[in-house]
Design a protein around this motif. Structure first.
Motif, mmCIF file in Angstrom:
data_model
loop_
_atom_site.group_PDB
_atom_site.id
_atom_site.type_symbol
_atom_site.label_atom_id
_atom_site.label_comp_id
_atom_site.label_asym_id
_atom_site.label_seq_id
_atom_site.Cartn_x
_atom_site.Cartn_y
_atom_site.Cartn_z
ATOM 1 N N ASP A 142 -17.269 8.192 43.467
ATOM 2 C CA ASP A 142 -17.931 8.028 42.716
ATOM 3 C C ASP A 142 -17.409 8.412 41.410
ATOM 4 O O ASP A 142 -16.717 9.540 40.428
ATOM 5 C CB ASP A 142 -19.000 9.540 42.912
ATOM 6 N N TRP A 143 -16.811 6.625 41.160
ATOM 7 C CA TRP A 143 -16.090 6.624 39.721
ATOM 8 C C TRP A 143 -17.295 7.061 38.361
ATOM 9 O O TRP A 143 -16.428 7.666 38.121
ATOM 10 C CB TRP A 143 -16.380 5.045 40.227
ATOM 11 N N HIS A 144 -18.378 6.992 38.172
ATOM 12 C CA HIS A 144 -19.146 7.617 36.697
ATOM 13 C C HIS A 144 -18.865 8.746 36.750
ATOM 14 O O HIS A 144 -18.738 9.116 36.232
ATOM 15 C CB HIS A 144 -20.649 6.930 37.475
ATOM 16 N N GLY A 145 -19.362 9.691 38.081
ATOM 17 C CA GLY A 145 -19.235 11.080 37.505
ATOM 18 C C GLY A 145 -18.229 11.991 37.906
ATOM 19 O O GLY A 145 -18.114 12.772 36.495
ATOM 20 N N SER A 146 -16.619 11.337 38.570
ATOM 21 C CA SER A 146 -14.946 11.742 38.761
ATOM 22 C C SER A 146 -15.068 10.989 36.663
ATOM 23 O O SER A 146 -13.969 12.290 36.268
ATOM 24 C CB SER A 146 -14.631 11.021 39.631
ATOM 25 N N ILE A 147 -15.820 10.026 36.566
ATOM 26 C CA ILE A 147 -14.356 10.076 35.155
ATOM 27 C C ILE A 147 -15.151 10.422 33.910
ATOM 28 O O ILE A 147 -15.019 11.706 33.193
ATOM 29 C CB ILE A 147 -14.218 8.620 34.799
#
Lengths: 246, 246
Positions: free
Chosen positions: A28-33
């Motif tokens: 989950d790139w979005h949530g992690s960033i």
């Protein structure tokens, strides 16, 4: 995740290798960033920042594909994009060390909740390997941190070509010495799957409705051209006949 | 394996990545080929057969290095050598499918008894990655069968150069974006370690006295030029400060 167990696909035995797209499909790139930005730069709109960074991704790879840029790893493309967007978010003052630290957030992406267990189950029957545009070092550090138990880590870096270049899909089939039709690409992106299908690979779509955040849900409707459509990697394991341990 | 626990090396914290030679260091090619030959062709001297096959390995790679052969994977070099030695062992009659099946014995090599647990312990602190002349498909299938939990599988295939070419050692350091002195090669072969050292890598020797069989023990005396000398991978884990779970 899912409640009912899917009926296994009749052709599950005709596949040897599962190749996984990674950004958005497994992690989950979005949530992690958003998570990292909330901690490091809470004054910034982390969701918009994540989307702006990711929006630079395809254009940056296009510059490599066109020859405008020589072969460049994703770590370096991420940094080029980061340097471009920082001023737009009031972070132009960040020094090199802080930028380098932030850029490595892509090594620290969290897996979707089903991913580790899903890959673990699928490994019982299939070679499970990444096929990502992320570079090998990024993918390795991400897997180690997230606990993703890949059998092998393959990347555009190995083929010096970015997906959707056929050299990536066909190169991966060649690595495992199997014909393309015995390889299945697992991805949350129809363009990636279409390119793999054009090379003769099987395709499995994975729903990741919140890849771009909960406020921007994605259309995850099934498309007939894919061999399989799955809610997540546990559902995919059910469909490929890889049951949970009893 | 070992009874006493070694004192950790003072510089253990200055290394990030362990690269493992595989054939002979992590897996027992000799014993595994003897095992398969005893089953498939019991009339053949399996120990002599294994040694003859392996003896063709360095000369075959030398033909690639010299340019006499174009880039050729180890699977294909193994097959060229196999076709050469079969008549010497009374097996000239084997047909193609049987030869292909036998050739894949290199995908089915057994790990030394300490290897899986040793890598598992070392992974807690280091990126543990193969750096083998074996091809990616071979290394992946071997690891899957033997349960070797690599963080990443790197091969000469990625660099299109065979060890001891500096492109392999330096290429692996570059993949992980660390300077060569933060990488350690783990191997049971002094020539491999010497080539890595010449590139600035740290080196750990592993004793594998019976690599060529119990009847042909190897000199495994310590040499001062290596940073570490270890009896096996559990001993190496002790020396690198990676204790067994308590």
């Amino acid at each position: 995740m899912q409640t009912a167990t899917a009926t296994p696909w009749a052709d599950a035995g005709s596949v040897d290798v599962l190749l996984f797209d990674v950004f958005g499909t497994v992690v989950d790139w979005h949530g992690s960033i958003v998570r990292e930005m909330a901690h490091a730069h809470p004054q910034v709109d982390g969701a918009a920042f994540a989307r702006a960074w990711r929006a630079g991704y395809q254009p940056a790879m296009a510059r490599v594909r066109s020859g405008e840029l020589g072969w460049t790893l994703i770590d370096d493309l991420h940094r080029i994009i980061l340097d471009t967007i920082l001023p737009q978010f009031g972070l132009a003052h960040l020094e090199d060390a802080a930028r380098a630290q932030l850029n490595r957030v892509w090594h620290r992406l969290d897996a979707w909740p089903d991913s580790v267990e899903g890959v673990r189950r699928l490994k019982a029957k299939y070679i499970c390997c990444t096929l990502s545009n992320g570079n090998l070092g990024l993918l390795t550090r991400m897997a180690k941190r997230a606990g993703l138990p890949w059998d092998c880590v393959l990347s555009a870096e190995v083929f010096r070509a970015y997906k959707p270049d056929p050299a990536t899909y066909l190169g991966a089939a060649k690595v495992f010495d199997v014909p393309p039709h015995r390889v299945m690409l697992v991805a949350a992106h129809h363009d990636d799957l279409a390119a793999a299908r054009a090379c003769g690979l099987r395709t499995a779509y994975v729903e990741r409705p919140f890849e771009f955040g909960r406020d921007q849900p994605k259309d995850v409707a099934a498309r007939a051209e894919n061999d399989l459509h799955s809610a997540d990697l546990l559902d995919l394991a059910d469909r490929l006949g890889c049951p949970a341990a009893v």
